[in-house]
Design a protein around this motif. Structure first.
Motif, PDB file in Angstrom:
ATOM      1  N   UNK A  22       0.854  -1.175   0.000  1.00  0.00           N
ATOM      2  CA  UNK A  22       0.000   0.000   0.000  1.00  0.00           C
ATOM      3  C   UNK A  22       0.896   1.233   0.000  1.00  0.00           C
ATOM      4  N   UNK A  23       0.791   2.019  -1.061  1.00  0.00           N
ATOM      5  CA  UNK A  23       1.602   3.221  -1.197  1.00  0.00           C
ATOM      6  C   UNK A  23       0.744   4.444  -0.922  1.00  0.00           C
ATOM      7  N   UNK A  24       1.228   5.291  -0.020  1.00  0.00           N
ATOM      8  CA  UNK A  24       0.527   6.530   0.311  1.00  0.00           C
ATOM      9  C   UNK A  24       1.170   7.703  -0.426  1.00  0.00           C
ATOM     10  N   UNK A  25       0.389   8.745  -0.621  1.00  0.00           N
ATOM     11  CA  UNK A  25       0.876   9.907  -1.377  1.00  0.00           C
ATOM     12  C   UNK A  25       1.749  10.843  -0.535  1.00  0.00           C
ATOM     13  N   UNK A  26       1.808  10.599   0.788  1.00  0.00           N
ATOM     14  CA  UNK A  26       2.716  11.367   1.641  1.00  0.00           C
ATOM     15  C   UNK A  26       3.049  10.547   2.871  1.00  0.00           C
ATOM     16  N   UNK A  27       3.965  11.041   3.674  1.00  0.00           N
ATOM     17  CA  UNK A  27       4.433  10.266   4.825  1.00  0.00           C
ATOM     18  C   UNK A  27       3.355  10.182   5.907  1.00  0.00           C
TER      19      UNK A  27
END
Length: 113
Positions: A22-27
């Protein structure tokens, strides 16, 4: 807002393995996975905080491993020794540093022979 991109679900035989990402658009402060089987409530699978502290449901301990790549804002769930009772829709859940939570769209994991 946060965009989450999940991948890695599918069909696997009992005893097999799958890896979710799962990749998020920010930390994020915390990243993790929940799951929901048909007719059941959504339940925690595992979470990991930005400094590495992990938490697992008893039912997946020693079979699943959660990890994260902070440089890529991505969380992974390595699932080994899968059982039919692991069949569910798996949802990515992230919490930002302001303690706002976001959910992914879900990915189906089916364990069946």
């Amino acid at each position: 807002q946060v965009q989450l991109v999940e991948s890695g679900g599918g069909l696997v035989q009992p005893g097999g393995s799958l890896k979710l990402s799962c990749a998020a658009s920010r930390s994020m402060f915390s990243m993790g996975w929940y799951r929901q089987a048909p007719g059941k409530q959504r339940e925690l699978v595992a979470t990991i905080r930005n400094f590495g502290i992990t938490n697992y449901a008893d039912s997946v301990k020693e079979r699943f491993t959660i990890s994260r790549d902070n440089a890529k804002n991505t969380v992974y769930l390595q699932m080994n020794s899968l059982k039919p009772e692991d069949t569910a829709v798996y949802y990515c859940n992230v919490v930002d540093f302001g303690r706002s939570a976001y959910w992914g769209q879900g990915t189906q994991v089916t364990v069946s022979s």
